[in-house]
Design a protein around this motif. Structure first.
Motif, PDB file in Angstrom:
ATOM      1  N   HIS A  46       0.847  -1.186   0.000  1.00 26.98           N
ATOM      2  CA  HIS A  46       0.000   0.000   0.000  1.00 26.98           C
ATOM      3  C   HIS A  46       0.887   1.243   0.000  1.00 26.98           C
ATOM      4  O   HIS A  46       2.097   1.174   0.207  1.00 26.98           O
ATOM      5  N   ILE A  49       1.191   8.331   2.017  1.00 28.12           N
ATOM      6  CA  ILE A  49       0.793   9.603   1.426  1.00 28.12           C
ATOM      7  C   ILE A  49       1.467  10.732   2.196  1.00 28.12           C
ATOM      8  O   ILE A  49       1.305  10.858   3.409  1.00 28.12           O
ATOM      9  N   GLU A  57       0.385   9.714   6.105  1.00 27.27           N
ATOM     10  CA  GLU A  57      -0.898   9.050   6.298  1.00 27.27           C
ATOM     11  C   GLU A  57      -1.043   7.877   5.335  1.00 27.27           C
ATOM     12  O   GLU A  57      -0.303   7.736   4.358  1.00 27.27           O
ATOM     13  N   HIS A  58      -2.005   7.029   5.647  1.00 27.02           N
ATOM     14  CA  HIS A  58      -2.443   5.945   4.774  1.00 27.02           C
ATOM     15  C   HIS A  58      -3.860   6.215   4.297  1.00 27.02           C
ATOM     16  O   HIS A  58      -4.612   6.950   4.955  1.00 27.02           O
ATOM     17  N   ASP A  59      -4.225   5.611   3.198  1.00 27.49           N
ATOM     18  CA  ASP A  59      -5.628   5.400   2.894  1.00 27.49           C
ATOM     19  C   ASP A  59      -6.046   4.263   3.827  1.00 27.49           C
ATOM     20  O   ASP A  59      -5.747   3.094   3.577  1.00 27.49           O
ATOM     21  N   HIS A  61      -8.760   2.794   4.601  1.00 23.88           N
ATOM     22  CA  HIS A  61      -9.624   1.727   4.095  1.00 23.88           C
ATOM     23  C   HIS A  61      -8.807   0.702   3.330  1.00 23.88           C
ATOM     24  O   HIS A  61      -8.977  -0.519   3.499  1.00 23.88           O
ATOM     25  N   THR A 102      -7.915   6.754  12.738  1.00 19.94           N
ATOM     26  CA  THR A 102      -8.869   7.189  11.717  1.00 19.94           C
ATOM     27  C   THR A 102     -10.252   7.210  12.347  1.00 19.94           C
ATOM     28  O   THR A 102     -10.487   6.597  13.395  1.00 19.94           O
ATOM     29  N   PRO A 113      -8.466  10.370   6.881  1.00 18.22           N
ATOM     30  CA  PRO A 113      -7.130   9.818   6.622  1.00 18.22           C
ATOM     31  C   PRO A 113      -6.639   8.959   7.784  1.00 18.22           C
ATOM     32  O   PRO A 113      -6.968   9.200   8.944  1.00 18.22           O
TER      33      PRO A 113
END
Length: 492
Positions: A46, A49, A57-59, A61, A102, A113
């Motif tokens: 993954h 960001i 941050e990550h997505d 989801h 999140t 985020p």
């Protein structure tokens, strides 16, 4: 099917456990036998960001919910094809980095985020209500979680829940958002004296019911419940029989790495070469060292001194990408090429530094270049930067180190391990299973399933890999560069 000692081994059913690790750049999952043998593995990458050097941050989801589902689904396919023989999945445990957060809806789906350690939203304007109970000023504290909750609650005040990565994953797999008591140690003032801090949460306008349930580390926290639709979405056959699989509370990746690394003797230095570089010097004396953390070892009578640094793969892989040099695998050489005296010097702080400086404003720099330098020297310098950070932490600890025990994905990069051996002057013993966090999580799953009474048995899962010895000529040259590293203000 009836099993027994007289039945052919190929037809005996055996129990396995699954460890899932939500890392900074991927989700890893291992299916592990009773003896600690890795029977199958999967990896789901993954993205990280970065809106700026101060954002991370990550997505959530994709990384925290779908990633664990897909990683588990890949293992399910392996079992369904009969590649492991007759097995029963006894338990599952999810590990992940800390802190993270999140906001989720009623279905447990992230809607904001996925904030990660060091993101400026952990220390922005939304943290103003925290002053009275904040841990921001405490030595060795991780105040990001408090700031993350303040920012996320302000961003989505009507959220169903505010969950870290581990809770998002346990809900996706078991229908319950559960973290363990190890994770609560990273939550600063949010969780104290064995309970959520109602006063601090009240100032943030957050109902404690919106936060995850807390379970003891390695204890039963739920059962794997996956509908046919979830199984199909994860790409796994709905015929997998997971009714008996228990799920442990989500835990900390570095803790899981530690319990199966085999670094438990005085003078061992556990170094986890992940996106974050984590260094733990093992000793028997509790000493508070300025800038470093001191925490109990899981082995009685042992203490760990050190902490996390930003000089891990986030820096090393970035530096290699600038040179258009993808990670070299272990078979491609140790990077000891050219003149050992002709290597430039990196300061590896692309996004500030954690221990020992705890300063988000620090930035990276490349020094002592001249027109004769090439990509190989700059590449070697990036690996040495990690080694200099390790050496700096060891020297600050005051412990006489005898060897480095290396875990994490970076152990597969021969040039990185050689550079760390040369910069520290210590042999580097890599572990046989680089996915140490997932392996340790699989052991905690055994505890949750009632197959292990305590952490004591985890030491039997420590499997040594290769030993990388320092080269004397390279060590002498690297030591002079370390002195320069110190002079630039980045050493002891």
């Amino acid at each position: 099917m009836v099993t027994g000692p007289d039945q052919p081994a190929a037809h005996r059913r055996r129990s396995i456990t699954v460890g899932v690790d939500i890392g900074t750049t991927s989700v890893k999952a291992l299916a592990v036998s009773d003896e600690g043998e890795v029977l199958a593995r999967s990896r789901v990458p993954h993205r990280i960001i970065h809106a700026s050097a101060d954002h991370m941050e990550h997505d959530a989801h994709a990384a925290w919910r779908r990633g664990p589902q897909r990683a588990l689904g890949a293992l399910q396919q392996t079992v369904a094809r009969g590649e492991l023989g007759p097995v029963d999945v006894a338990g599952i445990c999810v590990a992940g980095m800390v802190p993270s957060l999140t906001a989720v809806d009623r279905r447990g789906i992230p809607r904001t985020p996925g904030l990660l350690y060091g993101d400026l939203r952990g220390r922005g304007e939304a943290t103003a209500p925290l002053a009275a109970d904040s841990s921001a000023g405490e030595a060795g504290a991780m105040p990001d979680a408090e700031g993350f909750l303040a920012w996320t609650a302000k961003e989505m005040p009507d959220a169903y829940g505010y969950w870290p990565a581990q809770a998002v994953a346990t809900h996706a797999l078991a229908g319950q958002a559960v973290i363990d008591t190890a994770v609560t140690a990273s939550l600063g003032g949010l969780y104290r004296a064995g309970r959520w801090n109602d006063e601090l949460l009240g100032r943030l306008g957050v109902d404690p019911a919106r936060l995850p349930r807390v379970a003891l580390t390695g204890q039963h926290a739920g059962e794997l419940r996956r509908s046919r639709r979830q199984a199909q979405a994860a790409g796994s056959p709905p015929g997998w029989d997971d009714a008996a699989a228990v799920v442990a509370g989500g835990t900390i990746d570095a803790f899981c790495d530690q319990i199966v690394a085999g670094a438990d003797q005085i003078g061992d230095v556990l170094v986890i070469f992940g996106a974050t570089l984590i260094v733990w010097v093992v000793t028997d004396n509790w000493v508070d060292v300025p800038g470093l953390w001191t925490v109990p070892h899981t082995v009685t009578g042992r203490v760990l001194i050190g902490g996390p640094s930003n000089a891990g793969a986030l820096f090393v892989d970035w530096a290699q990408s600038m040179l258009h040099r993808p990670r070299a695998r272990i078979a491609t050489g140790d990077g000891r090429t050219g003149d050992p005296r002709r290597v430039p010097l990196w300061l590896p702080y692309l996004r500030g530094e954690r221990v020992p400086f705890h300063d988000t404003s620090l930035r990276a720099g490349l020094f002592d270049l001249d027109i004769t330098d090439g990509a190989s020297g700059v590449s070697r310098a990036a690996y040495e930067a990690s080694g200099f950070v390790v050496r700096s932490i060891i020297e600050r600890s005051g412990v006489e180190a005898r060897r480095i025990v290396a875990s994490g994905g970076g152990t597969q990069v021969a040039a990185w391990m050689a550079a760390v051996a040369d910069t520290t002057g210590l042999p580097v013993d890599t572990v046989a299973v680089p996915e140490g966090a997932a392996l340790g999580a699989a052991f905690l799953a055994r505890m949750a399933a009632g197959l292990e009474p305590s952490l004591d048995g985890s030491q039997a899962w420590a499997q040594p890999g290769q030993r990388v010895r320092p080269d004397l000529t390279w060590h002498e040259a690297a030591t002079r560069r370390f002195e320069r590293f110190v002079a630039l203000g980045s050493g002891p």
